[in-house]
Design a protein around this motif. Structure first.
Motif, PDB file in Angstrom:
ATOM      1  N   HIS A  92       1.159  -1.699  -0.058  1.00 19.52           N
ATOM      2  CA  HIS A  92      -0.312   0.011   0.235  1.00 19.52           C
ATOM      3  C   HIS A  92       1.083   1.531  -0.261  1.00 19.52           C
ATOM      4  N   GLU A  93       2.091   1.344   0.978  1.00 20.25           N
ATOM      5  CA  GLU A  93       2.379   2.053   1.010  1.00 20.25           C
ATOM      6  C   GLU A  93       3.055   2.342  -0.492  1.00 20.25           C
ATOM      7  N   HIS A  94       3.781   1.713  -1.245  1.00 17.00           N
ATOM      8  CA  HIS A  94       4.915   1.701  -2.504  1.00 17.00           C
ATOM      9  C   HIS A  94       3.652   2.347  -3.545  1.00 17.00           C
ATOM     10  N   ALA A  95       2.253   1.911  -3.301  1.00 13.57           N
ATOM     11  CA  ALA A  95       1.478   2.021  -4.324  1.00 13.57           C
ATOM     12  C   ALA A  95       1.216   3.798  -4.400  1.00 13.57           C
ATOM     13  N   ARG A  96       0.677   4.568  -3.519  1.00 16.91           N
ATOM     14  CA  ARG A  96       0.752   5.090  -2.823  1.00 16.91           C
ATOM     15  C   ARG A  96       1.745   5.914  -3.247  1.00 16.91           C
ATOM     16  N   ARG A  97       2.974   5.823  -2.922  1.00 21.81           N
ATOM     17  CA  ARG A  97       4.008   6.840  -3.686  1.00 21.81           C
ATOM     18  C   ARG A  97       3.872   7.100  -5.503  1.00 21.81           C
ATOM     19  N   LEU A  98       3.099   5.923  -6.022  1.00 21.12           N
ATOM     20  CA  LEU A  98       3.031   6.430  -7.547  1.00 21.12           C
ATOM     21  C   LEU A  98       2.448   7.566  -8.035  1.00 21.12           C
ATOM     22  N   CYS A  99       1.153   8.223  -6.797  1.00 25.34           N
ATOM     23  CA  CYS A  99       0.575   9.144  -7.703  1.00 25.34           C
ATOM     24  C   CYS A  99      -0.494   9.139  -8.168  1.00 25.34           C
ATOM     25  N   LEU A 100      -1.356   7.406  -7.974  1.00 24.62           N
ATOM     26  CA  LEU A 100      -2.138   7.092  -9.034  1.00 24.62           C
ATOM     27  C   LEU A 100      -2.963   7.733  -8.795  1.00 24.62           C
ATOM     28  N   GLY A 101      -3.755   8.815  -8.343  1.00 30.33           N
ATOM     29  CA  GLY A 101      -5.015   9.686  -7.631  1.00 30.33           C
ATOM     30  C   GLY A 101      -5.164   9.127  -6.918  1.00 30.33           C
ATOM     31  N   ASP A 102      -7.110   9.372  -7.214  1.00 26.21           N
ATOM     32  CA  ASP A 102      -8.146   8.514  -5.986  1.00 26.21           C
ATOM     33  C   ASP A 102      -7.428   6.913  -6.182  1.00 26.21           C
ATOM     34  N   VAL A 103      -7.578   6.432  -4.596  1.00 23.92           N
ATOM     35  CA  VAL A 103      -7.672   5.384  -4.954  1.00 23.92           C
ATOM     36  C   VAL A 103      -8.817   4.754  -4.090  1.00 23.92           C
ATOM     37  N   PHE A 104      -9.254   3.109  -4.182  1.00 20.61           N
ATOM     38  CA  PHE A 104     -10.143   2.097  -2.789  1.00 20.61           C
ATOM     39  C   PHE A 104      -9.524   1.101  -3.193  1.00 20.61           C
ATOM     40  N   VAL A 105      -9.389   1.430  -1.980  1.00 19.66           N
ATOM     41  CA  VAL A 105      -8.937  -0.568  -0.879  1.00 19.66           C
ATOM     42  C   VAL A 105      -9.783  -1.281  -0.265  1.00 19.66           C
ATOM     43  N   ALA A 106     -10.342  -2.242  -0.987  1.00 18.28           N
ATOM     44  CA  ALA A 106     -11.388  -3.166   0.131  1.00 18.28           C
ATOM     45  C   ALA A 106     -10.832  -4.463   0.171  1.00 18.28           C
ATOM     46  N   GLU A 107     -11.250  -4.770   1.624  1.00 17.72           N
ATOM     47  CA  GLU A 107      -9.999  -6.277   1.574  1.00 17.72           C
ATOM     48  C   GLU A 107     -10.884  -7.009   1.764  1.00 17.72           C
ATOM     49  N   LEU A 108     -11.423  -8.673   2.331  1.00 18.04           N
ATOM     50  CA  LEU A 108     -11.208  -9.139   2.583  1.00 18.04           C
ATOM     51  C   LEU A 108     -10.396 -10.595   3.066  1.00 18.04           C
ATOM     52  N   ALA A 109     -11.292 -11.463   4.739  1.00 17.30           N
ATOM     53  CA  ALA A 109     -11.113 -12.288   5.015  1.00 17.30           C
ATOM     54  C   ALA A 109     -12.109 -13.493   5.196  1.00 17.30           C
ATOM     55  N   LEU A 110     -11.168 -14.070   4.939  1.00 14.98           N
ATOM     56  CA  LEU A 110     -12.133 -15.851   5.854  1.00 14.98           C
ATOM     57  C   LEU A 110     -10.947 -16.623   5.484  1.00 14.98           C
ATOM     58  N   GLY A 111     -11.694 -16.659   7.133  1.00 18.86           N
ATOM     59  CA  GLY A 111     -10.536 -17.541   8.035  1.00 18.86           C
ATOM     60  C   GLY A 111      -8.943 -17.200   7.675  1.00 18.86           C
ATOM     61  N   ALA A 112      -8.585 -17.959   7.691  1.00 22.89           N
ATOM     62  CA  ALA A 112      -6.943 -17.126   7.056  1.00 22.89           C
ATOM     63  C   ALA A 112      -5.958 -16.861   5.934  1.00 22.89           C
ATOM     64  N   SER A 113      -7.519 -16.697   4.901  1.00 20.15           N
ATOM     65  CA  SER A 113      -7.109 -16.548   3.979  1.00 20.15           C
ATOM     66  C   SER A 113      -7.739 -15.034   3.568  1.00 20.15           C
ATOM     67  N   ARG A 114      -7.098 -13.819   3.504  1.00 15.91           N
ATOM     68  CA  ARG A 114      -6.639 -13.202   3.164  1.00 15.91           C
ATOM     69  C   ARG A 114      -6.502 -12.523   2.201  1.00 15.91           C
ATOM     70  N   SER A 115      -7.106 -11.136   1.116  1.00 16.10           N
ATOM     71  CA  SER A 115      -7.119 -11.543  -0.428  1.00 16.10           C
ATOM     72  C   SER A 115      -7.598  -9.710  -0.614  1.00 16.10           C
ATOM     73  N   GLY A 116      -7.584  -8.654  -1.144  1.00 13.94           N
ATOM     74  CA  GLY A 116      -7.364  -7.609  -1.283  1.00 13.94           C
ATOM     75  C   GLY A 116      -8.174  -6.784  -3.011  1.00 13.94           C
ATOM     76  N   VAL A 117      -8.734  -5.698  -2.909  1.00 14.20           N
ATOM     77  CA  VAL A 117      -8.670  -5.045  -4.292  1.00 14.20           C
ATOM     78  C   VAL A 117      -8.404  -3.990  -4.443  1.00 14.20           C
ATOM     79  N   LEU A 118      -7.347  -3.009  -4.634  1.00 10.39           N
ATOM     80  CA  LEU A 118      -7.100  -1.794  -5.495  1.00 10.39           C
ATOM     81  C   LEU A 118      -8.431  -0.995  -6.858  1.00 10.39           C
ATOM     82  N   VAL A 119      -8.339   0.029  -6.081  1.00 10.37           N
ATOM     83  CA  VAL A 119      -8.923   0.339  -7.066  1.00 10.37           C
ATOM     84  C   VAL A 119      -8.633   1.997  -7.440  1.00 10.37           C
ATOM     85  N   SER A 120      -7.569   1.449  -8.487  1.00 10.29           N
ATOM     86  CA  SER A 120      -7.550   3.415  -9.168  1.00 10.29           C
ATOM     87  C   SER A 120      -8.516   3.893  -9.758  1.00 10.29           C
ATOM     88  N   ASN A 121      -8.126   5.374  -9.317  1.00 11.65           N
ATOM     89  CA  ASN A 121      -9.472   6.250 -10.059  1.00 11.65           C
ATOM     90  C   ASN A 121     -11.045   5.441  -9.858  1.00 11.65           C
TER      91      ASN A 121
END
Length: 116
Positions: A74-103
């Motif tokens: 996330h910090e490296h993505a912030r440094r890219l100056c992508l503009g508006d960014v939305f991040v959502a993460e989901l955890a199901l038990g021990a498994s976690r994943s996320g989506v990063l949405v720019s613009n």
């Protein structure tokens, strides 16, 4: 146009030949060999897509292996100056994943809610 190919190779190979006017949507579900190499490729691709198509909405799925790795990504993505960014993460038990949405669409945060 819908393309089902290796997102890294296809997008980088066709970056200059695709003529996109206005808004576009790029969905990326990249292959994952290791978290560190995937993060590097994802950041590289985000940077190049944003430079080529600054108004493009990019939806990038990523695994959340551990909190430190995810914070670093996330910090490296912030440094890219992508503009508006939305991040959502989901955890199901021990498994976690996320989506990063720019613009993201303007009302996306309202539709999904804001973390408190």
């Amino acid at each position: 146009q819908i393309v089902q190919e290796d997102s890294y190779r296809s997008l980088l190979k066709n970056l200059d030949s695709l003529d996109i006017c206005g808004r576009a949507l790029v969905l990326i579900d990249p292959p994952y060999d290791s978290a560190s190499s995937s993060d590097k490729w994802n950041l590289f691709l985000l940077r190049h897509l944003t430079l080529r198509w600054p108004h493009c909405c990019i939806v990038l799925w990523y695994p959340s292996v551990d909190e430190a790795q995810t914070r670093c990504f996330h910090e490296h993505a912030r440094r890219l100056c992508l503009g508006d960014v939305f991040v959502a993460e989901l955890a199901l038990g021990a498994s976690r994943s996320g989506v990063l949405v720019s613009n993201p669409p303007p009302d996306m945060e309202l539709k999904f809610g804001k973390e408190t």
